[in-house]
Design an enzyme around this catalytic site. Structure first.
Site, PDB file in Angstrom:
ATOM      1  N   SER A   1       0.846  -1.193   0.000  1.00 44.97           N
ATOM      2  CA  SER A   1       0.000   0.000   0.000  1.00 44.97           C
ATOM      3  C   SER A   1       0.885   1.249   0.000  1.00 44.97           C
ATOM      4  O   SER A   1       1.668   1.485   0.924  1.00 44.97           O
ATOM      5  CB  SER A   1      -0.891   0.014   1.237  1.00 44.97           C
ATOM      6  OG  SER A   1      -1.504   1.286   1.332  1.00 44.97           O
TER       7      SER A   1
ATOM      8  N   ASP B   1      -4.740   3.827  -1.709  1.00 40.32           N
ATOM      9  CA  ASP B   1      -5.841   4.124  -0.792  1.00 40.32           C
ATOM     10  C   ASP B   1      -6.363   5.539  -1.004  1.00 40.32           C
ATOM     11  O   ASP B   1      -5.722   6.517  -0.613  1.00 40.32           O
ATOM     12  CB  ASP B   1      -5.349   3.972   0.653  1.00 40.32           C
ATOM     13  CG  ASP B   1      -5.186   2.517   1.033  1.00 40.32           C
ATOM     14  OD1 ASP B   1      -6.153   1.751   0.865  1.00 40.32           O
ATOM     15  OD2 ASP B   1      -4.088   2.142   1.486  1.00 40.32           O
TER      16      ASP B   1
ATOM     17  N   HIS C   1      -8.323   1.464  -4.102  1.00 41.64           N
ATOM     18  CA  HIS C   1      -9.310   1.208  -3.040  1.00 41.64           C
ATOM     19  C   HIS C   1      -9.985   2.538  -2.710  1.00 41.64           C
ATOM     20  O   HIS C   1      -9.378   3.412  -2.101  1.00 41.64           O
ATOM     21  CB  HIS C   1      -8.540   0.616  -1.837  1.00 41.64           C
ATOM     22  CG  HIS C   1      -9.344   0.427  -0.599  1.00 41.64           C
ATOM     23  ND1 HIS C   1      -8.755   0.129   0.616  1.00 41.64           N
ATOM     24  CD2 HIS C   1     -10.687   0.468  -0.358  1.00 41.64           C
ATOM     25  CE1 HIS C   1      -9.693   0.006   1.538  1.00 41.64           C
ATOM     26  NE2 HIS C   1     -10.867   0.218   0.979  1.00 41.64           N
TER      27      HIS C   1
ATOM     28  N   MET D   1     -11.784  -5.910   4.939  1.00 39.31           N
ATOM     29  CA  MET D   1     -10.970  -5.001   5.756  1.00 39.31           C
ATOM     30  C   MET D   1     -10.691  -5.661   7.110  1.00 39.31           C
ATOM     31  O   MET D   1     -11.610  -6.109   7.799  1.00 39.31           O
ATOM     32  CB  MET D   1     -11.701  -3.677   6.006  1.00 39.31           C
ATOM     33  CG  MET D   1     -11.848  -2.764   4.797  1.00 39.31           C
ATOM     34  SD  MET D   1     -10.305  -2.372   3.948  1.00 39.31           S
ATOM     35  CE  MET D   1      -9.397  -1.503   5.223  1.00 39.31           C
TER      36      MET D   1
ATOM     37  N   PHE E   1      -6.504   4.770   8.182  1.00 43.40           N
ATOM     38  CA  PHE E   1      -5.094   4.969   8.524  1.00 43.40           C
ATOM     39  C   PHE E   1      -4.312   3.665   8.410  1.00 43.40           C
ATOM     40  O   PHE E   1      -4.867   2.587   8.639  1.00 43.40           O
ATOM     41  CB  PHE E   1      -4.959   5.510   9.951  1.00 43.40           C
ATOM     42  CG  PHE E   1      -5.684   6.813  10.132  1.00 43.40           C
ATOM     43  CD1 PHE E   1      -5.067   8.016   9.804  1.00 43.40           C
ATOM     44  CD2 PHE E   1      -6.994   6.829  10.591  1.00 43.40           C
ATOM     45  CE1 PHE E   1      -5.754   9.211   9.932  1.00 43.40           C
ATOM     46  CE2 PHE E   1      -7.695   8.028  10.725  1.00 43.40           C
ATOM     47  CZ  PHE E   1      -7.067   9.224  10.395  1.00 43.40           C
TER      48      PHE E   1
ATOM     49  N   ASP F   1      -6.902  -6.484   3.843  1.00 42.48           N
ATOM     50  CA  ASP F   1      -6.247  -5.182   3.938  1.00 42.48           C
ATOM     51  C   ASP F   1      -6.302  -4.658   5.374  1.00 42.48           C
ATOM     52  O   ASP F   1      -7.388  -4.440   5.913  1.00 42.48           O
ATOM     53  CB  ASP F   1      -6.974  -4.221   2.981  1.00 42.48           C
ATOM     54  CG  ASP F   1      -6.376  -2.831   2.950  1.00 42.48           C
ATOM     55  OD1 ASP F   1      -5.317  -2.594   3.559  1.00 42.48           O
ATOM     56  OD2 ASP F   1      -6.987  -1.955   2.279  1.00 42.48           O
TER      57      ASP F   1
HETATM   58  C1  DX5 Z   1      -6.449   1.507   5.614  1.00 47.27           C
HETATM   59  C2  DX5 Z   1      -5.996   1.201   4.226  1.00 47.27           C
HETATM   60  C3  DX5 Z   1      -4.905   0.208   4.126  1.00 47.27           C
HETATM   61  C4  DX5 Z   1      -3.601   0.627   4.767  1.00 47.27           C
HETATM   62  C5  DX5 Z   1      -2.982  -0.597   5.354  1.00 47.27           C
HETATM   63  O1  DX5 Z   1      -7.513   2.374   5.550  1.00 47.27           O
HETATM   64  O2  DX5 Z   1      -7.071   0.713   3.435  1.00 47.27           O
HETATM   65  O3  DX5 Z   1      -4.659  -0.165   2.770  1.00 47.27           O
HETATM   66  O4  DX5 Z   1      -2.697   1.183   3.876  1.00 47.27           O
HETATM   67  O5  DX5 Z   1      -1.894  -0.216   6.101  1.00 47.27           O
HETATM   68  P1  DX5 Z   1      -1.180  -1.202   7.112  1.00 47.27           P
HETATM   69  O6  DX5 Z   1      -0.699  -2.362   6.302  1.00 47.27           O
HETATM   70  O7  DX5 Z   1      -0.112  -0.371   7.701  1.00 47.27           O
HETATM   71  O8  DX5 Z   1      -2.230  -1.634   8.098  1.00 47.27           O
HETATM   72 ZN    ZN Z   2      -6.616  -0.142   1.370  1.00 44.18          ZN
END
Ligand code: DX5
Ligand code: ZN
Length: 235
Positions: free
Chosen positions: A20, A47, A78, A149, A155, A187
């Site tokens: 990501s 994202d 996303h 998710m 975040f 994710d």
């Molecule tokens: C969260 C995002 C994720 C995020 C994951 O809202 O959709 O894609 O980048 O980050 P990590 O892997 O650090 O949890």
């Molecule tokens: Zn994401």
């Protein structure tokens, strides 16, 4: 072969790694994406947040267009926005190969998925940790991806919610039972340990931000996300 066929074929043998870019260097996003590509990423996960659907603001279509120029691997966009139906076309024109939209956003999910497909991008639905799989059962036939998710969106760097593993298993069973074709993506909070749990449950695509980009050598975490399928659940 188109993007979808390549991903589908690869996923028969091993899981796909989708770093990501949210955890990349915001001053040098293209460089971060290139580094991930060189380290063996299968996709770049982008994202998109609008400050309304989630309490954070990130990238618009122009950033997607810049990333598209930087790498040759597909962009997995996303959309964490209130009205994905209004912006899908703009992100596809900008170069999104995959476009995933939330069940919880304010739109007709089936219609948006069909529109994404008509525009020759790969459509997927996303469910938050507190959204059950049965709420999207009626649209699974229109999905090439189902994104589960494992954190509440907004975040990077949050803790993996272990309860969502059940949803992966359920999606594997529904795919088999109904002969559906989607890949299962996960994710949020993915690292060396949580990825194993997701893979055992049947995840095909692993998104990881912090875990990939905190490393100096991106190849180490990316390689660890690419795991041969032992009991191929995706057939
Ligand atoms: C969260 C995002 C994720 C995020 C994951 O809202 O959709 O894609 O980048 O980050 P990590 O892997 O650090 O949890
Ligand atoms: Zn994401």
């Amino acid at each position: 072969m188109n993007v979808w066929n390549i991903l589908q074929n690869t996923a028969k043998d091993r899981t796909l790694a989708a770093p990501s870019i949210l955890s990349g260097d915001f001053g040098y996003l293209s460089d971060s994406a290139k580094k991930a590509e060189q380290a063996g990423a299968d996709l770049i996960h982008v994202d998109v947040m609008d400050g309304s659907f989630v309490p954070n603001i990130t990238f618009g279509p122009d950033v997607v267009a810049a990333l598209k120029k930087a790498v040759n691997i597909p962009l997995d966009v996303h959309l964490m926005i209130s009205r994905p139906d209004k912006y899908a076309a703009k992100f596809i024109e900008a170069g999104a190969d995959i476009l995933t939209v939330h069940k919880e956003s304010d739109h007709d999910v089936k219609k948006t998925l069909m529109e994404i497909k008509e525009m020759n991008a790969v459509p997927g639905v996303v469910i938050n940790p507190d959204t059950e799989v049965n709420t999207v059962e009626d649209v699974l036939q229109y999905c090439s991806i189902v994104l589960v998710m494992s954190v509440f969106p907004g975040f990077g760097g949050q803790k993996f919610i272990i309860d969502v593993i059940k949803k992966i298993e359920l999606l594997v069973n529904l795919r088999k039972k109904n002969n559906y074709n989607y890949l299962i993506e996960i994710d949020g909070g993915i690292n060396e340990e949580t990825s194993k749990k997701a893979i055992i449950a049947g995840a095909d695509m692993l998104v990881a931000g912090t875990y990939v980009f905190k490393n100096q050598d991106l190849k180490i975490p990316i390689d660890s996300l690419k795991t041969p399928k032992i009991n191929t659940t995706y057939a």
